[in-house]
Design a protein around this motif. Structure first.
Motif, PDB file in Angstrom:
ATOM      1  N   ALA A 156     -27.116  20.097   0.005  1.00  0.00           N
ATOM      2  CA  ALA A 156     -27.682  20.706   1.208  1.00  0.00           C
ATOM      3  C   ALA A 156     -29.199  20.799   1.097  1.00  0.00           C
ATOM      4  N   ILE A 157     -29.688  21.242  -0.062  1.00  0.00           N
ATOM      5  CA  ILE A 157     -31.135  21.397  -0.233  1.00  0.00           C
ATOM      6  C   ILE A 157     -31.829  20.041  -0.163  1.00  0.00           C
ATOM      7  N   ALA A 158     -31.229  19.031  -0.788  1.00  0.00           N
ATOM      8  CA  ALA A 158     -31.822  17.690  -0.742  1.00  0.00           C
ATOM      9  C   ALA A 158     -31.890  17.197   0.701  1.00  0.00           C
ATOM     10  N   VAL A 159     -30.803  17.382   1.461  1.00  0.00           N
ATOM     11  CA  VAL A 159     -30.769  16.917   2.850  1.00  0.00           C
ATOM     12  C   VAL A 159     -31.816  17.649   3.695  1.00  0.00           C
ATOM     13  N   VAL A 160     -32.003  18.944   3.413  1.00  0.00           N
ATOM     14  CA  VAL A 160     -32.925  19.747   4.201  1.00  0.00           C
ATOM     15  C   VAL A 160     -34.378  19.332   3.946  1.00  0.00           C
ATOM     16  N   ILE A 161     -34.668  18.921   2.707  1.00  0.00           N
ATOM     17  CA  ILE A 161     -36.060  18.636   2.343  1.00  0.00           C
ATOM     18  C   ILE A 161     -36.449  17.175   2.587  1.00  0.00           C
ATOM     19  N   THR A 162     -35.466  16.278   2.503  1.00  0.00           N
ATOM     20  CA  THR A 162     -35.762  14.851   2.673  1.00  0.00           C
ATOM     21  C   THR A 162     -36.574  14.542   3.940  1.00  0.00           C
ATOM     22  N   PRO A 163     -36.188  15.068   5.117  1.00  0.00           N
ATOM     23  CA  PRO A 163     -36.969  14.733   6.320  1.00  0.00           C
ATOM     24  C   PRO A 163     -38.422  15.152   6.238  1.00  0.00           C
ATOM     25  N   GLN A 164     -38.701  16.240   5.507  1.00  0.00           N
ATOM     26  CA  GLN A 164     -40.088  16.692   5.350  1.00  0.00           C
ATOM     27  C   GLN A 164     -40.921  15.615   4.654  1.00  0.00           C
ATOM     28  N   PHE A 165     -40.346  15.047   3.566  1.00  0.00           N
ATOM     29  CA  PHE A 165     -41.053  13.981   2.849  1.00  0.00           C
ATOM     30  C   PHE A 165     -41.205  12.749   3.735  1.00  0.00           C
ATOM     31  N   ALA A 166     -40.118  12.406   4.444  1.00  0.00           N
ATOM     32  CA  ALA A 166     -40.149  11.201   5.278  1.00  0.00           C
ATOM     33  C   ALA A 166     -41.256  11.308   6.321  1.00  0.00           C
ATOM     34  N   ARG A 167     -41.364  12.496   6.953  1.00  0.00           N
ATOM     35  CA  ARG A 167     -42.357  12.660   8.007  1.00  0.00           C
ATOM     36  C   ARG A 167     -43.779  12.559   7.458  1.00  0.00           C
ATOM     37  N   LEU A 168     -44.003  13.226   6.306  1.00  0.00           N
ATOM     38  CA  LEU A 168     -45.332  13.199   5.690  1.00  0.00           C
ATOM     39  C   LEU A 168     -45.737  11.768   5.335  1.00  0.00           C
ATOM     40  N   VAL A 169     -44.834  11.061   4.619  1.00  0.00           N
ATOM     41  CA  VAL A 169     -45.154   9.716   4.138  1.00  0.00           C
ATOM     42  C   VAL A 169     -45.371   8.765   5.315  1.00  0.00           C
ATOM     43  N   ARG A 170     -44.517   8.869   6.329  1.00  0.00           N
ATOM     44  CA  ARG A 170     -44.657   7.984   7.481  1.00  0.00           C
ATOM     45  C   ARG A 170     -46.036   8.146   8.130  1.00  0.00           C
ATOM     46  N   GLY A 171     -46.464   9.399   8.295  1.00  0.00           N
ATOM     47  CA  GLY A 171     -47.766   9.656   8.891  1.00  0.00           C
ATOM     48  C   GLY A 171     -48.892   9.021   8.092  1.00  0.00           C
ATOM     49  N   GLU A 172     -48.814   9.143   6.760  1.00  0.00           N
ATOM     50  CA  GLU A 172     -49.849   8.570   5.905  1.00  0.00           C
ATOM     51  C   GLU A 172     -49.846   7.045   5.992  1.00  0.00           C
ATOM     52  N   VAL A 173     -48.619   6.482   5.983  1.00  0.00           N
ATOM     53  CA  VAL A 173     -48.507   5.026   5.992  1.00  0.00           C
ATOM     54  C   VAL A 173     -49.078   4.444   7.290  1.00  0.00           C
ATOM     55  N   LEU A 174     -48.876   5.134   8.386  1.00  0.00           N
ATOM     56  CA  LEU A 174     -49.395   4.649   9.664  1.00  0.00           C
ATOM     57  C   LEU A 174     -50.899   4.405   9.589  1.00  0.00           C
ATOM     58  N   SER A 175     -51.619   5.294   8.869  1.00  0.00           N
ATOM     59  CA  SER A 175     -53.063   5.077   8.790  1.00  0.00           C
ATOM     60  C   SER A 175     -53.424   4.088   7.678  1.00  0.00           C
ATOM     61  N   LEU A 176     -52.580   4.035   6.629  1.00  0.00           N
ATOM     62  CA  LEU A 176     -52.903   3.131   5.517  1.00  0.00           C
ATOM     63  C   LEU A 176     -52.651   1.657   5.873  1.00  0.00           C
ATOM     64  N   ARG A 177     -51.639   1.412   6.711  1.00  0.00           N
ATOM     65  CA  ARG A 177     -51.225   0.032   6.943  1.00  0.00           C
ATOM     66  C   ARG A 177     -52.298  -0.801   7.634  1.00  0.00           C
ATOM     67  N   THR A 178     -53.249  -0.137   8.292  1.00  0.00           N
ATOM     68  CA  THR A 178     -54.299  -0.898   8.972  1.00  0.00           C
ATOM     69  C   THR A 178     -55.492  -1.167   8.062  1.00  0.00           C
TER      70      THR A 178
END
Lengths: 289, 316
Positions: A156-178
């Motif tokens: 349960a804890i892993a499932v609850v926290i995973t989206p937090q990491f996904a959202r953070l990393v995705r945001g960073e990648v959006l700016s890094l990919r360019t």
């Protein structure tokens, strides 16, 4: 000296300087002290399982004193020994639940941010849906579906926290990919997995380090709350949250039963919070308070 | 602004759709037979089959989901498997307690957190700043399921200032109701106070460093007026956002706190229903909480947009 040797030696120097900076910070020293204590307790605990469950029926709910240094609980079990035993769950929460969330969330975030399109849509809508739940409410719902127990609490804890990491990393990648170096690597034909691992992920290291410390603190609270409510670690296995809960029934006869495990949780959470603050000062990443 | 509101509402509907699918699937995957929960282990196979048909559990999942969503839109959240009462009736008894607890802790957090943050920023690097920041670190790190028992030990059992647990209806006895709610509200609000204070301090430091503050001071305005009117007004914006985002955490806090103080609210309802495997109640209560959090976040965004004239949302 070739260029590659030069960059590795200078990045090693930078790493060494960062490490020295961190070790001079009292917050880091405090956090490391707490972690070492928890680690030692977790290592020792398999050897004292008998002491943890042994009931001293002549001495129920004794306060701290000789014989039982931190006192005894309502079944006459040694609070100190159970405190040591509870460290195992805390280590599991951080190593297994937060570890899994870090890996899975980072991979999902990298893919969503870099590939875009339907991958991004599927991942991010799922993330939105999961983040809409208050953290403990989602964890409770998952435990309700899977049934109480330490393994299900970890899931349960892993499932609850995973989206937090996904959202953070995705945001960073959006700016890094360019960035130029990513474009260059792509043009040269570097395969996507290698590109993400070598040319994108390293730039996320600082941000992820800070965020992981914060999420570890959240995870420890969540496990404590689940066990406090009786949905995490099940008796007779010791857990700090469950110890605080059982102590609330005996506050007037023995305060030690709630207070010592509560303090252990408090110190652990403070250690992760302060570590995150210290790391943020050094890496100066996004202000995620 | 209309475009912005519309976009946010559409987003909200999409997220809600995802949430309801997730919630439905999660609790349908529940191991164990719901008919055992309702009829007990003694029931015959035929009795179980009849009940299964009554509950619609013999239908395909997609049909079950459709029926559930339709009835949710009609305000029908099903009936408790344990008591047979409508879920909405069970919740309407419980909701006011949680709302009161939430409002009291949020108001308290703002009334203490904002002035404390402002003071810390104005007296930056003073002993007071260090003490307040230290208190912030303390309250951020103390889990509410530990703070609750500590407060009971100190203020209820040792000093006898407040009752250790229990609940009195506000309509029956307003004073007794408030006395019973103080310790729970402190327990829930402590973390929010710390977050609000931290944010208020940071935002005040930012705005006190602004050029317009120097100008205001130079025109000979009193220090109090510069701080309270010029700096605070701008600093309050991020505080509002952060406070809005804390509502989810606050509701998580009420779950544990209601259990500690045996308050008959939504949180203790969810926990008790999980133990008795009363699935419709868990589903209804969780759905209501998520909807509430989403709506509050939406309102926070709208207030923010309304307060800050620089934000032009329609351009995006």
């Amino acid at each position: 000296m070739t260029l590659i040797q030069l960059t590795t030696s200078s990045s090693r120097k930078i790493a060494a300087r960062l490490l020295r900076m961190l070790l001079r910070d009292w917050r880091v020293v405090f956090a490391l002290t707490v972690f070492v204590a928890i680690g030692c307790a977790a290592l020792v605990s398999p050897f004292i399982t008998d002491t943890m469950t042994a009931t001293d029926t002549g001495r129920l709910l004794r306060g701290p004193g000789p014989g039982h240094l931190l006192g005894t609980d309502n079944l006459g079990r040694d609070i100190g020994a159970r405190l040591v035993g509870g460290a195992v769950v805390t280590v599991q929460v951080v190593a297994i639940a937060v570890g899994a969330a870090l890996v899975v969330g980072t991979v999902l975030g990298l893919l969503a941010g870099y590939l875009g399109g339907w991958v991004d849509a599927v991942v991010m809508r799922t993330v939105d849906g999961l983040i809409a739940f208050p953290l403990l409410v989602l964890a409770l719902t998952i435990v309700a579906a899977l049934g109480p127990g330490v393994n299900n609490a970890l899931i349960a804890i892993a499932v609850v926290i995973t989206p937090q990491f996904a959202r953070l990393v995705r945001g960073e990648v959006l700016s890094l990919r360019t960035r130029d170096w990513v474009a260059a690597a792509r043009i040269v034909g570097v395969p996507t997995p290698v590109l993400l691992y070598r040319h994108v992920l390293p730039h996320l290291a600082g941000t992820l380090l800070v965020f992981t410390a914060l999420q570890a603190s959240t995870a420890v609270v969540a496990e404590g709350a689940l066990s406090f409510l009786g949905l995490g670690v099940q008796a007779p296995d010791p857990s700090w949250g469950a110890m605080v809960a059982s102590g609330t029934n005996y506050l007037s006869s023995n305060w030690a039963l709630s207070v010592f495990p509560g303090l252990a949780l408090f110190l652990t959470i403070a250690a992760f919070n302060l570590l995150a603050d210290a790391l943020r000062d050094v890496f100066d990443t996004h202000r995620t308070n | 602004m209309t475009g912005f509101i519309l976009r946010r509402v559409v987003q909200l509907v999409i997220v809600l759709a995802i949430v309801s699918v997730a919630l439905f699937l999660l609790l349908r995957l529940l191991p164990g037979d719901p008919t055992t929960t309702i009829l007990g282990t003694e029931a015959t196979h035929e009795q179980r089959e009849i009940l299964r048909a009554e509950l619609g559990l013999d239908q395909p999942l997609i049909v079950q989901f459709g029926q559930w969503i339709l009835s949710v839109f009609n305000g029908d959240l099903g009936e408790s498997w344990i008591t047979g009462e409508p879920v909405s009736a069970v919740m309407s008894d419980r909701l006011p307690v949680t709302v009161q607890l939430g409002v009291m802790s949020l108001l308290g957090a703002l009334l203490i957190g904002v002035p404390a943050g402002v003071l810390a920023a104005v007296r930056r690097r003073s002993t007071l700043d260090t003490a307040l920041t230290g208190a912030g670190v303390f309250f951020l790190a103390i889990p509410n399921f530990f703070l609750g028992p500590l407060l009971v030990l100190l203020f209820a059992l040792s000093l006898g200032w407040a009752p250790p647990s229990g609940f009195v209806n506000f309509t029956d006895d307003p004073i007794a109701n408030l006395i019973h709610m103080v310790l729970p509200a402190v327990t829930v609000g402590s973390m929010v106070v710390a977050v609000v204070m931290r944010q208020a301090r940071g935002a005040m430091l930012d705005s006190l460093g602004g050029d317009y503050i120097r100008t205001a001071k130079a025109t000979g305005l009193s220090r109090g007026r510069v701080v309270m009117v010029y700096a605070l007004r701008n600093a309050l914006l991020p505080v509002i956002t952060v406070t809005g985002l804390q509502v989810g955490a606050l509701l998580s806090g009420t779950i544990v706190t209601e259990t500690i103080f045996t308050l008959p609210g939504m949180g203790s309802l969810i926990v008790n229903s999980i133990f008795s495997r009363d699935l419709p109640v868990v589903q209804g209560a969780v759905l209501l909480i998520v909807v509430a959090v989403l709506l509050i976040n939406l309102v926070t965004d709208l207030i923010y947009a309304w307060l800050d004239p620089r934000i032009v949302y329609d351009a995006a």
